[in-house]
Write a protein that holds these residues in place. Sequence first.
Motif, PDB file in Angstrom:
ATOM      1  N   ASP A 246       0.827  -1.208   0.000  1.00 61.04           N
ATOM      2  CA  ASP A 246       0.000   0.000   0.000  1.00 61.04           C
ATOM      3  C   ASP A 246       0.861   1.258   0.000  1.00 61.04           C
ATOM      4  N   ASP A 247       1.994   1.197   0.689  1.00 61.54           N
ATOM      5  CA  ASP A 247       2.864   2.368   0.780  1.00 61.54           C
ATOM      6  C   ASP A 247       3.766   2.523  -0.435  1.00 61.54           C
ATOM      7  N   GLY A 248       3.883   1.470  -1.249  1.00 59.17           N
ATOM      8  CA  GLY A 248       4.723   1.549  -2.433  1.00 59.17           C
ATOM      9  C   GLY A 248       6.162   1.128  -2.220  1.00 59.17           C
ATOM     10  N   LEU A 249       6.508   0.665  -1.010  1.00 59.87           N
ATOM     11  CA  LEU A 249       7.851   0.121  -0.813  1.00 59.87           C
ATOM     12  C   LEU A 249       8.013  -1.166  -1.612  1.00 59.87           C
ATOM     13  N   LEU A 250       6.926  -1.906  -1.721  1.00 61.15           N
ATOM     14  CA  LEU A 250       6.862  -3.056  -2.613  1.00 61.15           C
ATOM     15  C   LEU A 250       5.935  -2.723  -3.770  1.00 61.15           C
ATOM     16  N   GLN A 251       6.212  -3.319  -4.912  1.00 62.23           N
ATOM     17  CA  GLN A 251       5.318  -3.224  -6.055  1.00 62.23           C
ATOM     18  C   GLN A 251       4.930  -4.631  -6.474  1.00 62.23           C
ATOM     19  N   SER A 252       3.811  -4.736  -7.170  1.00 58.09           N
ATOM     20  CA  SER A 252       3.320  -6.060  -7.540  1.00 58.09           C
ATOM     21  C   SER A 252       3.114  -6.152  -9.039  1.00 58.09           C
ATOM     22  N   LYS A 253       3.110  -7.395  -9.507  1.00 54.85           N
ATOM     23  CA  LYS A 253       2.792  -7.668 -10.903  1.00 54.85           C
ATOM     24  C   LYS A 253       2.146  -9.043 -10.961  1.00 54.85           C
ATOM     25  N   PRO A 254       1.136  -9.207 -11.825  1.00 54.85           N
ATOM     26  CA  PRO A 254       0.535 -10.535 -11.978  1.00 54.85           C
ATOM     27  C   PRO A 254       1.497 -11.453 -12.721  1.00 54.85           C
ATOM     28  N   SER A 255       1.547 -12.707 -12.324  1.00 53.37           N
ATOM     29  CA  SER A 255       2.431 -13.667 -12.979  1.00 53.37           C
ATOM     30  C   SER A 255       1.790 -15.044 -12.930  1.00 53.37           C
ATOM     31  N   VAL A 256       1.243 -15.464 -14.061  1.00 50.53           N
ATOM     32  CA  VAL A 256       0.619 -16.783 -14.198  1.00 50.53           C
ATOM     33  C   VAL A 256      -0.387 -17.013 -13.072  1.00 50.53           C
ATOM     34  N   GLY A 257      -1.235 -16.025 -12.848  1.00 53.52           N
ATOM     35  CA  GLY A 257      -2.286 -16.175 -11.863  1.00 53.52           C
ATOM     36  C   GLY A 257      -1.867 -15.883 -10.441  1.00 53.52           C
ATOM     37  N   GLN A 258      -0.570 -15.746 -10.184  1.00 53.47           N
ATOM     38  CA  GLN A 258      -0.080 -15.453  -8.844  1.00 53.47           C
ATOM     39  C   GLN A 258       0.283 -13.969  -8.734  1.00 53.47           C
ATOM     40  N   ARG A 259       0.146 -13.439  -7.531  1.00 55.29           N
ATOM     41  CA  ARG A 259       0.587 -12.064  -7.300  1.00 55.29           C
ATOM     42  C   ARG A 259       2.056 -12.091  -6.884  1.00 55.29           C
ATOM     43  N   HIS A 260       2.903 -11.481  -7.689  1.00 54.08           N
ATOM     44  CA  HIS A 260       4.325 -11.417  -7.391  1.00 54.08           C
ATOM     45  C   HIS A 260       4.693  -9.999  -6.969  1.00 54.08           C
ATOM     46  N   VAL A 261       5.672  -9.894  -6.087  1.00 52.46           N
ATOM     47  CA  VAL A 261       6.074  -8.591  -5.566  1.00 52.46           C
ATOM     48  C   VAL A 261       7.583  -8.428  -5.674  1.00 52.46           C
ATOM     49  N   LEU A 263      10.892  -5.246  -4.644  1.00 52.29           N
ATOM     50  CA  LEU A 263      11.249  -3.975  -4.032  1.00 52.29           C
ATOM     51  C   LEU A 263      11.182  -2.861  -5.069  1.00 52.29           C
ATOM     52  N   ASN A 264      10.630  -1.728  -4.667  1.00 48.20           N
ATOM     53  CA  ASN A 264      10.469  -0.598  -5.571  1.00 48.20           C
ATOM     54  C   ASN A 264      11.781   0.187  -5.648  1.00 48.20           C
ATOM     55  N   PRO A 265      12.477   0.156  -6.783  1.00 49.32           N
ATOM     56  CA  PRO A 265      13.752   0.878  -6.877  1.00 49.32           C
ATOM     57  C   PRO A 265      13.622   2.369  -6.611  1.00 49.32           C
ATOM     58  N   ARG A 266      12.450   2.940  -6.874  1.00 44.03           N
ATOM     59  CA  ARG A 266      12.250   4.378  -6.652  1.00 44.03           C
ATOM     60  C   ARG A 266      12.213   4.723  -5.162  1.00 44.03           C
ATOM     61  N   ARG A 267      12.031   3.697  -4.331  1.00 46.73           N
ATOM     62  CA  ARG A 267      11.973   3.912  -2.882  1.00 46.73           C
ATOM     63  C   ARG A 267      13.177   3.283  -2.176  1.00 46.73           C
ATOM     64  N   ALA A 268      14.272   3.155  -2.896  1.00 50.58           N
ATOM     65  CA  ALA A 268      15.449   2.477  -2.338  1.00 50.58           C
ATOM     66  C   ALA A 268      15.939   3.142  -1.056  1.00 50.58           C
ATOM     67  N   ALA A 269      15.947   4.470  -1.018  1.00 47.01           N
ATOM     68  CA  ALA A 269      16.441   5.166   0.178  1.00 47.01           C
ATOM     69  C   ALA A 269      15.570   4.841   1.387  1.00 47.01           C
ATOM     70  N   ASP A 270      14.243   4.860   1.205  1.00 42.93           N
ATOM     71  CA  ASP A 270      13.339   4.534   2.308  1.00 42.93           C
ATOM     72  C   ASP A 270      13.504   3.078   2.741  1.00 42.93           C
ATOM     73  N   HIS A 272      16.194   1.104   2.489  1.00 40.57           N
ATOM     74  CA  HIS A 272      17.442   0.889   3.225  1.00 40.57           C
ATOM     75  C   HIS A 272      17.403   1.565   4.595  1.00 40.57           C
ATOM     76  N   ALA A 273      16.745   2.715   4.696  1.00 42.17           N
ATOM     77  CA  ALA A 273      16.630   3.375   5.998  1.00 42.17           C
ATOM     78  C   ALA A 273      15.830   2.518   6.972  1.00 42.17           C
ATOM     79  N   LEU A 274      14.802   1.858   6.474  1.00 40.54           N
ATOM     80  CA  LEU A 274      13.991   0.996   7.334  1.00 40.54           C
ATOM     81  C   LEU A 274      14.760  -0.267   7.715  1.00 40.54           C
ATOM     82  N   ILE A 275      15.420  -0.889   6.745  1.00 40.36           N
ATOM     83  CA  ILE A 275      16.192  -2.101   7.042  1.00 40.36           C
ATOM     84  C   ILE A 275      17.306  -1.802   8.042  1.00 40.36           C
ATOM     85  N   GLU A 276      18.074  -0.767   7.776  1.00 40.07           N
ATOM     86  CA  GLU A 276      19.322  -0.540   8.503  1.00 40.07           C
ATOM     87  C   GLU A 276      19.136   0.211   9.815  1.00 40.07           C
TER      88      GLU A 276
END
Length: 287
Positions: A246-261, A263-270, A272-276
Amino acid sequence: MDPLADALADPGSSPAQLRALLRAELEHGQQELARKRSGYGRPVTVAVAPGGTAVAPVAPQLRADPAAVDDRAWTLVAALVGALVAAGADAESLTAGAQDGYLALHLVNADAELVALAFEEQLAGVDRLRARALVVPELAATDLRAPIGDGHPLLAAARIAALGGMPADPASVEQFEELLFDRAGEEATRPHDDPDPARRIARRILQRLNGMGKWGGYHTEFTHLARGFAGNDRKLAEAVGEALLDDGLLQSKPSVGQRHVFLNPRRAADIHALIERGVLPPTLRLP
């Protein structure tokens, strides 16, 4: 007709002629990769030169931005990386740059003749893509540098290949991604020690995806986000995954009926700040 292959077989071909013909092949390949079926009338061409330098008909911006290429183009690049490693290259030596506006790769010690053979094996079974690798006398790659971020998909592809996997084959990637993450090691800040349950799970999910190189080209089933969590934590992990989407840190795409996710490269700074450091983006609403 196959002008580049014919010129490569002709000892009288000049370097300038070969470079112009290669540029034309790369332009054709870039156009083909945008089609629903690529390379069926005339294969998409990648080129490799002695010393471990190769070029593919995709955007050189991939080095900095994993979202710069689509799935088909990424499959081609992943196969090329896998072929370079299979041909004896040092997986940790990967750098990326450009030649004539296309992505150039360099891995130390790759045998060019073996790369051409291994590339065909790497693409075996890939749907809707026909491609070949040609050996050229030289390539004029520029600005060769390491991909940005240790979790970059290019680095993940090389490491998967070094473990014996096939980085263009999703089933093979899934088989080796756990080992890839294990070898990535713990972050110094240890997300596992975060006292807040939802934040701890969010950090672990993002850390895991980063360690597996799940940026752009590589993605995973949404249901896999809860792997490694048990009991109430598993249900919380599913809710945290939805919040990250919902926040856009992850993005999704449909793949053979499954929802795949991924990491959003546009949110890389956010990310890494959360991870680290455990810093939550202001817009993230964890359960």
